[in-house]
Design a protein around this motif. Structure first.
Motif, PDB file in Angstrom:
ATOM      1  N   UNK A   6      64.132  54.749   8.934  1.00 50.55           N
ATOM      2  CA  UNK A   6      64.709  56.086   8.879  1.00 50.55           C
ATOM      3  C   UNK A   6      66.237  56.061   8.861  1.00 50.55           C
ATOM      4  N   UNK A   7      66.817  54.864   8.670  1.00 53.25           N
ATOM      5  CA  UNK A   7      68.280  54.725   8.638  1.00 53.25           C
ATOM      6  C   UNK A   7      68.698  53.989   7.366  1.00 53.25           C
ATOM      7  N   UNK A   8      68.418  54.553   6.195  1.00 54.08           N
ATOM      8  CA  UNK A   8      68.692  53.843   4.939  1.00 54.08           C
ATOM      9  C   UNK A   8      70.168  53.593   4.669  1.00 54.08           C
ATOM     10  N   UNK A 181      58.434  61.166  13.428  1.00 51.84           N
ATOM     11  CA  UNK A 181      59.254  62.225  13.998  1.00 51.84           C
ATOM     12  C   UNK A 181      59.969  61.720  15.247  1.00 51.84           C
ATOM     13  N   UNK A 182      59.236  60.965  16.070  1.00 49.60           N
ATOM     14  CA  UNK A 182      59.839  60.410  17.292  1.00 49.60           C
ATOM     15  C   UNK A 182      60.950  59.435  16.957  1.00 49.60           C
ATOM     16  N   UNK A 183      60.725  58.586  15.922  1.00 50.61           N
ATOM     17  CA  UNK A 183      61.746  57.618  15.517  1.00 50.61           C
ATOM     18  C   UNK A 183      63.017  58.315  15.040  1.00 50.61           C
ATOM     19  N   UNK A 184      62.839  59.381  14.244  1.00 50.42           N
ATOM     20  CA  UNK A 184      64.000  60.118  13.733  1.00 50.42           C
ATOM     21  C   UNK A 184      64.772  60.754  14.884  1.00 50.42           C
ATOM     22  N   UNK A 185      64.034  61.355  15.832  1.00 49.91           N
ATOM     23  CA  UNK A 185      64.677  61.993  16.971  1.00 49.91           C
ATOM     24  C   UNK A 185      65.457  60.981  17.802  1.00 49.91           C
ATOM     25  N   UNK A 186      64.839  59.823  18.059  1.00 45.62           N
ATOM     26  CA  UNK A 186      65.527  58.784  18.824  1.00 45.62           C
ATOM     27  C   UNK A 186      66.782  58.306  18.102  1.00 45.62           C
ATOM     28  N   UNK A 187      66.677  58.157  16.772  1.00 45.47           N
ATOM     29  CA  UNK A 187      67.826  57.694  15.996  1.00 45.47           C
ATOM     30  C   UNK A 187      68.984  58.684  16.089  1.00 45.47           C
TER      31      UNK A 187
END
Length: 222
Positions: A6-8, A181-187
């Motif tokens: 999620x961090x391209x 969704x959790x990964x994006x929020x954490x990022x």
């Protein structure tokens, strides 16, 4: 490290001493220029397959991983044959002579590692789940994701997400979507640590506009 999917646009990653064994989540980081992976658990040089598609990668530190093996020359030649754009490998500058020699002494990697496991990331979990494999129960998945998110928020001294609010995802939403969704929020929460006052104000204004748009949409639907 599945969060990297999620961090391209990330340019520098430091994952040294983290027990990492799978580099697949990095293959979408097209702007990555420096990658530090010293002292992890990367057992096979086949993992380099996922780095070959990164056009801007110039610095790689892979030393002290099991994949380096007993022959340092063969290891370095194999890395350089597959990543000829590197300017520095293991904190040592790459020379034109080495790149030429790598074509002779290095082993070309043309396929990803054979093994794939559910634990390696949420996308593999999707595939396994669709095939009927056993996955985490939904309640455990939400609990785990909530704990991770709240831990990040505690570090930022933010108000924790209520459990009922976090669990109110659509019933049709898959486990993979929840994890993403959790990964994006954490990022987002982690990256907020790097912002100054001006940056946080921009985030605040953007979020306010976004919330207004959602509220307007909800009123129209009603």
């Amino acid at each position: 490290i599945s969060i990297c999917r999620d961090l391209p646009n990330i340019e520098v990653i430091t994952f040294s001493v983290n027990g990492i064994s799978d580099l697949e989540p990095l293959h979408q980081c097209q702007n990555l220029s420096e990658l530090y992976l010293r002292k992890n658990n990367i057992t096979s040089l086949d993992e380099l397959f996922y780095l070959k598609a990164l056009p801007r990668l110039r610095v790689l530190w892979l030393a002290e991983n099991p994949c380096c093996g007993p022959d340092p020359h063969r290891y370095r030649m194999t890395v350089l044959r597959n990543l000829p754009s590197l300017q520095k490998l293991d904190n040592q500058a790459v020379t034109e002579e080495e790149l030429s020699q790598a074509l002779v002494d290095g082993e070309e990697i043309t396929a990803p590692p054979a093994r794939r496991s559910v634990e390696n990331g949420w996308s593999e979990s999707c595939t396994s789940s669709a095939a009927g494999a056993t996955t985490e129960p939904q309640s455990e998945l939400l609990s785990c994701s909530l704990e991770e998110t709240n831990k990040t928020q505690e570090e930022l001294d933010m108000k924790l997400v209520p459990r009922d609010k976090y669990s109110s995802f659509s019933p049709q939403e898959t486990d993979c979507s929840r994890k993403k969704r959790s990964n994006v929020l954490n990022a987002i929460l982690l990256l907020m640590k790097e912002l100054d006052t001006e940056g946080l104000e921009i985030i605040q204004q953007t979020v306010a506009r976004r919330l207004q748009a959602f509220q307007k949409k909800e009123l129209q639907e009603e």
